[in-house]
Design a protein around this motif. Structure first.
Motif, PDB file in Angstrom:
ATOM      1  N   TRP A 262      45.791  46.245  33.338  1.00 18.84           N
ATOM      2  CA  TRP A 262      45.995  44.982  34.054  1.00 18.84           C
ATOM      3  C   TRP A 262      45.945  45.189  35.560  1.00 18.84           C
ATOM      4  O   TRP A 262      45.398  44.354  36.288  1.00 18.84           O
ATOM      5  CB  TRP A 262      47.296  44.316  33.613  1.00 18.84           C
ATOM      6  CG  TRP A 262      47.193  43.780  32.215  1.00 18.84           C
ATOM      7  CD1 TRP A 262      47.839  44.245  31.103  1.00 18.84           C
ATOM      8  CD2 TRP A 262      46.361  42.707  31.759  1.00 18.84           C
ATOM      9  NE1 TRP A 262      47.463  43.523  30.004  1.00 18.84           N
ATOM     10  CE2 TRP A 262      46.564  42.562  30.372  1.00 18.84           C
ATOM     11  CE3 TRP A 262      45.463  41.843  32.391  1.00 18.84           C
ATOM     12  CZ2 TRP A 262      45.911  41.599  29.616  1.00 18.84           C
ATOM     13  CZ3 TRP A 262      44.811  40.879  31.636  1.00 18.84           C
ATOM     14  CH2 TRP A 262      45.034  40.768  30.267  1.00 18.84           C
ATOM     15  N   PHE A 263      46.500  46.300  36.054  1.00 20.03           N
ATOM     16  CA  PHE A 263      46.415  46.575  37.491  1.00 20.03           C
ATOM     17  C   PHE A 263      44.953  46.712  37.921  1.00 20.03           C
ATOM     18  O   PHE A 263      44.552  46.196  38.962  1.00 20.03           O
ATOM     19  CB  PHE A 263      47.181  47.845  37.864  1.00 20.03           C
ATOM     20  CG  PHE A 263      48.678  47.713  37.835  1.00 20.03           C
ATOM     21  CD1 PHE A 263      49.318  46.542  38.224  1.00 20.03           C
ATOM     22  CD2 PHE A 263      49.470  48.781  37.431  1.00 20.03           C
ATOM     23  CE1 PHE A 263      50.703  46.422  38.207  1.00 20.03           C
ATOM     24  CE2 PHE A 263      50.852  48.688  37.415  1.00 20.03           C
ATOM     25  CZ  PHE A 263      51.468  47.501  37.799  1.00 20.03           C
ATOM     26  N   ARG A 264      44.146  47.409  37.115  1.00 16.51           N
ATOM     27  CA  ARG A 264      42.731  47.600  37.468  1.00 16.51           C
ATOM     28  C   ARG A 264      42.002  46.258  37.529  1.00 16.51           C
ATOM     29  O   ARG A 264      41.231  46.001  38.467  1.00 16.51           O
ATOM     30  CB  ARG A 264      42.033  48.525  36.467  1.00 16.51           C
ATOM     31  CG  ARG A 264      40.549  48.747  36.817  1.00 16.51           C
ATOM     32  CD  ARG A 264      39.871  49.736  35.891  1.00 16.51           C
ATOM     33  NE  ARG A 264      40.541  51.017  35.843  1.00 16.51           N
ATOM     34  CZ  ARG A 264      40.493  51.946  36.794  1.00 16.51           C
ATOM     35  NH1 ARG A 264      39.787  51.733  37.885  1.00 16.51           N
ATOM     36  NH2 ARG A 264      41.137  53.093  36.659  1.00 16.51           N
ATOM     37  N   MET A 265      42.239  45.387  36.553  1.00 13.45           N
ATOM     38  CA  MET A 265      41.564  44.087  36.550  1.00 13.45           C
ATOM     39  C   MET A 265      41.905  43.297  37.812  1.00 13.45           C
ATOM     40  O   MET A 265      41.025  42.681  38.418  1.00 13.45           O
ATOM     41  CB  MET A 265      41.947  43.295  35.294  1.00 13.45           C
ATOM     42  CG  MET A 265      41.371  43.895  34.015  1.00 13.45           C
ATOM     43  SD  MET A 265      41.969  43.073  32.530  1.00 13.45           S
ATOM     44  CE  MET A 265      41.038  41.549  32.607  1.00 13.45           C
ATOM     45  N   SER A 266      43.162  43.331  38.204  1.00 14.96           N
ATOM     46  CA  SER A 266      43.592  42.619  39.399  1.00 14.96           C
ATOM     47  C   SER A 266      43.099  43.311  40.668  1.00 14.96           C
ATOM     48  O   SER A 266      42.636  42.649  41.608  1.00 14.96           O
ATOM     49  CB  SER A 266      45.121  42.526  39.405  1.00 14.96           C
ATOM     50  OG  SER A 266      45.564  41.830  40.537  1.00 14.96           O
ATOM     51  N   ALA A 267      43.188  44.643  40.681  1.00 14.42           N
ATOM     52  CA  ALA A 267      42.753  45.416  41.850  1.00 14.42           C
ATOM     53  C   ALA A 267      41.282  45.174  42.159  1.00 14.42           C
ATOM     54  O   ALA A 267      40.892  45.056  43.325  1.00 14.42           O
ATOM     55  CB  ALA A 267      43.010  46.907  41.614  1.00 14.42           C
ATOM     56  N   GLU A 268      40.472  45.081  41.115  1.00 14.11           N
ATOM     57  CA  GLU A 268      39.031  44.847  41.294  1.00 14.11           C
ATOM     58  C   GLU A 268      38.744  43.471  41.884  1.00 14.11           C
ATOM     59  O   GLU A 268      37.678  43.234  42.423  1.00 14.11           O
ATOM     60  CB  GLU A 268      38.289  45.016  39.962  1.00 14.11           C
ATOM     61  CG  GLU A 268      38.273  46.434  39.425  1.00 14.11           C
ATOM     62  CD  GLU A 268      37.274  47.356  40.121  1.00 14.11           C
ATOM     63  OE1 GLU A 268      36.439  46.874  40.910  1.00 14.11           O
ATOM     64  OE2 GLU A 268      37.357  48.574  39.867  1.00 14.11           O
ATOM     65  N   GLN A 269      39.728  42.566  41.794  1.00  8.35           N
ATOM     66  CA  GLN A 269      39.582  41.240  42.396  1.00  8.35           C
ATOM     67  C   GLN A 269      40.118  41.207  43.825  1.00  8.35           C
ATOM     68  O   GLN A 269      40.060  40.178  44.485  1.00  8.35           O
ATOM     69  CB  GLN A 269      40.328  40.190  41.563  1.00  8.35           C
ATOM     70  CG  GLN A 269      39.719  39.959  40.203  1.00  8.35           C
ATOM     71  CD  GLN A 269      40.419  38.811  39.514  1.00  8.35           C
ATOM     72  OE1 GLN A 269      40.322  37.658  39.970  1.00  8.35           O
ATOM     73  NE2 GLN A 269      41.125  39.103  38.452  1.00  8.35           N
ATOM     74  N   GLY A 270      40.698  42.331  44.279  1.00  4.41           N
ATOM     75  CA  GLY A 270      41.163  42.404  45.656  1.00  4.41           C
ATOM     76  C   GLY A 270      42.660  42.285  45.838  1.00  4.41           C
ATOM     77  O   GLY A 270      43.133  42.218  46.976  1.00  4.41           O
ATOM     78  N   ASN A 271      43.439  42.279  44.765  1.00  4.39           N
ATOM     79  CA  ASN A 271      44.889  42.172  44.890  1.00  4.39           C
ATOM     80  C   ASN A 271      45.454  43.503  45.390  1.00  4.39           C
ATOM     81  O   ASN A 271      45.390  44.513  44.687  1.00  4.39           O
ATOM     82  CB  ASN A 271      45.507  41.773  43.544  1.00  4.39           C
ATOM     83  CG  ASN A 271      46.999  41.562  43.635  1.00  4.39           C
ATOM     84  OD1 ASN A 271      47.755  42.498  43.810  1.00  4.39           O
ATOM     85  ND2 ASN A 271      47.410  40.313  43.509  1.00  4.39           N
ATOM     86  N   ASN A 272      46.006  43.496  46.612  1.00  2.00           N
ATOM     87  CA  ASN A 272      46.448  44.752  47.222  1.00  2.00           C
ATOM     88  C   ASN A 272      47.656  45.369  46.525  1.00  2.00           C
ATOM     89  O   ASN A 272      47.799  46.587  46.495  1.00  2.00           O
ATOM     90  CB  ASN A 272      46.672  44.613  48.730  1.00  2.00           C
ATOM     91  CG  ASN A 272      47.765  43.645  49.110  1.00  2.00           C
ATOM     92  OD1 ASN A 272      48.469  43.088  48.275  1.00  2.00           O
ATOM     93  ND2 ASN A 272      47.900  43.420  50.409  1.00  2.00           N
ATOM     94  N   GLU A 273      48.520  44.564  45.946  1.00  2.00           N
ATOM     95  CA  GLU A 273      49.662  45.109  45.205  1.00  2.00           C
ATOM     96  C   GLU A 273      49.180  45.865  43.963  1.00  2.00           C
ATOM     97  O   GLU A 273      49.671  46.951  43.649  1.00  2.00           O
ATOM     98  CB  GLU A 273      50.635  43.994  44.801  1.00  2.00           C
ATOM     99  CG  GLU A 273      51.886  44.509  44.139  1.00  2.00           C
ATOM    100  CD  GLU A 273      52.858  43.410  43.739  1.00  2.00           C
ATOM    101  OE1 GLU A 273      53.871  43.747  43.105  1.00  2.00           O
ATOM    102  OE2 GLU A 273      52.617  42.220  44.039  1.00  2.00           O
ATOM    103  N   ALA A 274      48.197  45.319  43.274  1.00  2.00           N
ATOM    104  CA  ALA A 274      47.625  45.994  42.108  1.00  2.00           C
ATOM    105  C   ALA A 274      46.891  47.261  42.529  1.00  2.00           C
ATOM    106  O   ALA A 274      46.951  48.285  41.837  1.00  2.00           O
ATOM    107  CB  ALA A 274      46.680  45.053  41.360  1.00  2.00           C
TER     108      ALA A 274
END
Length: 185
Positions: free
Chosen positions: A101-113
């Motif tokens: 889930w962190f990777r999916m969010s991180a790939e969208q630009g979420n800095n916390e993820a």
């Protein structure tokens, strides 16, 4: 019957904007919007359950709403779902699912993820330990405004060779390009 308007009204009641703050009224409007499948509202309702605002705190229900929102691509819900899996709140603790889930969010630009994924690579939680990946994700999180990433970036850097740092910087550039491409899609 407009889900976006119902969500916005829920936000106004939750935050006391233009109306007295009333968590129960916020829940009422969020519930109307989630019945229509609105991802943003599913996330908002998940937050209410996660934090016990207007309802008893219930991590399982928070996870339910986060999951519905996350599956529709909501990056904030994906991040929060990753946190729930990492901590075992409302679900069995599972670092592999947290990393997913962190990777999916991180790939969208979420800095916390991005930060959390970098942290997981640094310690080999849910992913193989890899200081280059850790450095890359922490660098991206820092570049995206998360100051907390700087401290851990320094810790990871001390464990790396100069060659690994050069490689990690190249990885972080590729990650940043991928994120920018995802934002344009």
């Amino acid at each position: 019957g407009n889900a976006s308007a119902q969500n916005n009204l829920g936000v106004m009641y939750e935050n006391g904007e233009g109306v007295p703050q009333d968590y129960k009224e916020a829940i009422k409007w969020y519930t109307k919007a989630v019945e229509q499948g609105d991802a943003e509202t599913q996330f908002n309702l998940g937050l209410m359950y996660n934090n016990g605002k207007g309802v008893p705190q219930d991590y399982k229900l928070a996870v339910k709403w986060y999951t519905m929102s996350a599956e529709q691509g909501n990056a904030e819900a994906q991040t929060n779902l990753g946190i729930n899996y990492a901590k075992g709140e409302g679900v069995a603790q599972d670092d592999n699912l947290a990393a997913k889930w962190f990777r999916m969010s991180a790939e969208q630009g979420n800095n916390e993820a991005q930060y959390n994924l970098g942290f997981m690579y640094a310690f080999g939680e849910g992913v193989p330990q890899d200081y280059k990946e850790a450095y890359a994700w922490l660098s991206v999180a820092k570049a995206n405004g998360l100051e907390l990433a700087e401290k851990n970036l320094g810790i990871v850097t001390k464990k790396m060779t100069k060659e690994q740092i050069v490689q990690a910087k190249s990885i972080s550039i590729e990650i940043s390009k991928r994120i920018e491409a995802n934002k344009k899609d």
